[in-house]
Write an enzyme that holds these catalytic residues in place. Structure first.
Site, PDB file in Angstrom:
ATOM      1  N   GLU A 118      60.826  53.891  93.802  1.00 49.21           N
ATOM      2  CA  GLU A 118      60.729  53.049  92.597  1.00 49.21           C
ATOM      3  C   GLU A 118      61.907  52.079  92.544  1.00 49.21           C
ATOM      4  OE1 GLU A 118      59.877  55.524  89.129  1.00 49.21           O
ATOM      5  OE2 GLU A 118      57.970  56.124  89.998  1.00 49.21           O
ATOM      6  N   GLU A 172      52.990  59.164  93.735  1.00 43.02           N
ATOM      7  CA  GLU A 172      53.132  59.938  92.494  1.00 43.02           C
ATOM      8  C   GLU A 172      51.977  59.574  91.577  1.00 43.02           C
ATOM      9  OE1 GLU A 172      57.024  59.673  90.598  1.00 43.02           O
ATOM     10  OE2 GLU A 172      58.018  59.608  92.540  1.00 43.02           O
TER      11      GLU A 172
END
Ligand code: AHR
Length: 513
Positions: free
Chosen positions: A178, A325
């Protein structure tokens, strides 16, 4: 009115899409009690364990046959130093974990040695995400040498001493996590420039007599799947930047998508009404658009990469889309303790099934996906409390859906009903049909028409008397997969089903010759 669907079964041929088993992969991290207390209890624990790993977790994972497990994060990976987690456990440093409200001392007892041993025991391939925020290229290279170097070097000798070789080599390496957020608040262009350096510096582990260096898979950090504008811009900008000059190897692109349930901040994940049920079900479908949009953007991005001048070939212009995810994230996870702990009800089981079916249906576009997270955090399959360990309804969904791993998609035609979602695959011998009734309280009836040579075998059903039912430590098997109601064969090849409200079903047919 009853719905009719027709399933077209083309036995495995070159045109059928194979469902990558890696779409059923997992993500574990030191947040809340996922790694510590959940998976790792230590060898001296009173909790039954196998070499320090909770026995019930090992048994459950083995049953699911997890293809890949991603670790150490997540945000935790962005400041993780691998040397803290190897060798004698009593000598490891104690650090502090502030990620997502965990606020706990980190004793580093579950490090690379333990993660790779865990993967070996449960039969999964490891995916290690390197630290691209507070770590360095040198640190990444040494970590890779530690895990994979076959030749006798100082670092590989350390691994042999620490692990007696009871580990598996690591093929999947994630470069950053991220990076648009906690991983550095980078721009897509800035990240692409960092990516070039890290991806190029990776050891190849190739040699004259060895398989090609492409065995190392480099996985780039992809966009925030929950930001409709930013995610488009991110992927365009990232690949534009890679298209400036030579392209570094890039095997995977890891986008994250959570099904956020934040409308009612005060809501509790087990108390909801029909409206709140529908909201969570409906918002889980966005991921299908995200996958299709991102696959198209990746193809456009790769098409711009210039052809190399000169004799030497460039890396192949292929890049797998990965959802590293995914899962439901209810507002209460931020308030619950341990951090990010969520109960999982039939609502979570239904969205877990719908999400896996999105991956299955789009198996030509997405190659790997990891549920976040497997134990005690968010959309879990296992919940633990001291010596107790229970399996959530999500576990049953993964277990029931195992039959699709490596099978080929079958085509489904027919009217769409409001709440009934279907998916089918075949391995040539068996045809497995998923029927998910996403209605809060209404049974759905349907006909399935099949080529006549298919015979009904059985139907497995996960349902409950209440849509918010869940398994608890005092009632651990309240929601469990059972045999469902067998269909009536109205005429050869025409099967009539009654599918209970809020349920996940897998119906198997066998080919009779
Ligand atoms: O899964 C919990 C967290 O969600 C991960 O650490 C991070 O990558 C994401 O934002």
């Amino acid at each position: 009115m009853d719905q009719t669907i027709e399933i077209i079964v083309r036995h495995q041929n070159r045109n059928s899409t194979m469902i990558s088993p890696e779409l059923h992969s997992h993500f574990i991290e030191f947040l809340g009690t996922c790694n510590y207390e959940g998976i790792w209890v230590g060898e001296d624990s009173e909790v039954p364990n196998i070499g320090g790993f909770r026995r019930e977790i090992i048994e459950g994972f083995k049953q699911l046959e997890p293809p890949v497990i991603r670790w150490p994060g997540g945000c935790y990976a962005d400041t993780y130093h691998w040397r803290d987690g190897i060798g004698n456990r009593t000598d490891r440093p104690v650090t502090y974990n502030e990620n997502f409200g965990t606020y706990e001392r980190d004793t580093n007892q579950f490090g690379t040695d333990e993660f790779l041993r865990f993967c070996k025991i449960v039969g999964a391939k490891p995916w290690i995400n390197i630290n691209m925020l507070s770590g360095s290229i040198a640190e990444m290279r040494e970590w890779m040498e530690y895990c994979n170097r076959e030749e006798n070097t100082s670092i590989s000798a350390e691994r042999v001493r620490n692990t007696s070789q009871q580990i598996v080599p690591v093929e999947y390496w994630g470069l950053g996590n991220e990076v648009w957020g906690g991983g550095g608040m980078m721009t897509a262009q800035g990240y692409a420039q960092e990516y070039r350096k890290f991806a190029t510096a990776m050891p190849s582990f190739s040699g004259i007599d060895k398989a090609e260096y492409t065995k190392m898979k480099r996985i780039a950090s992809g966009p925030d799947g929950n930001k409709p504008k930013e995610r488009v811009r991110w992927t365009i900008d990232f690949f534009n930047e890679l298209a400036q000059y030579r392209m570094p190897p890039i095997d995977g692109y890891d986008l994250h998508f959570y099904n956020w349930n934040m409308k009612q901040i005060s809501q509790n994940e087990v108390e909801f009404d029909r409206i709140e049920w529908d909201e969570v079900i409906q918002s889980s479908f966005e991921l299908e658009e995200v996958i299709q949009e991102q696959r198209a953007l990746i193809e456009q991005g790769l098409a711009q990469i210039p052809e190399p001048e000169g004799f030497f070939p460039a890396p192949p212009k292929q890049c797998a889309l990965i959802v590293g995810e995914w899962g439901n994230w209810h507002a209460s996870a931020f308030r619950n303790r341990p951090a990010l702990f969520q109960q999982c009800t039939m609502r979570d089981a239904v969205t877990t099934a719908l999400t896996l079916d999105i991956f299955h249906r789009n198996a030509d576009k997405v190659q790997m996906a990891c549920v976040a997270q497997s134990v005690n955090v968010l959309n879990s399959l296992f919940l633990t409390d001291k010596e107790n360990c229970i399996r959530t309804p999500n576990f049953d969904v993964f277990d029931m859906y195992k039959v699709h791993k490596g099978a080929c998609l079958a085509e489904i035609r027919g009217e769409k009903s409001k709440n009934l979602y279907s998916m089918a695959s075949t391995n040539g011998e068996y045809l497995n049909v998923n029927l998910v009734n996403a209605s809060y309280d209404k049974q759905t009836n349907l006909f399935i028409r099949l080529p006549k040579e298919w015979r009904f075998q059985h139907i497995k059903c996960l349902s409950s008397d209440r849509p918010n039912a869940c398994n608890t430590f005092s009632d651990p098997d309240r929601v469990r997969m059972k045999d469902g109601l067998a269909p009536i064969e109205r005429e050869p090849g025409l099967f009539y089903f009654e599918i209970p409200a809020a349920s996940v079903n897998v119906c198997q047919f066998a080919l009779s010759m």
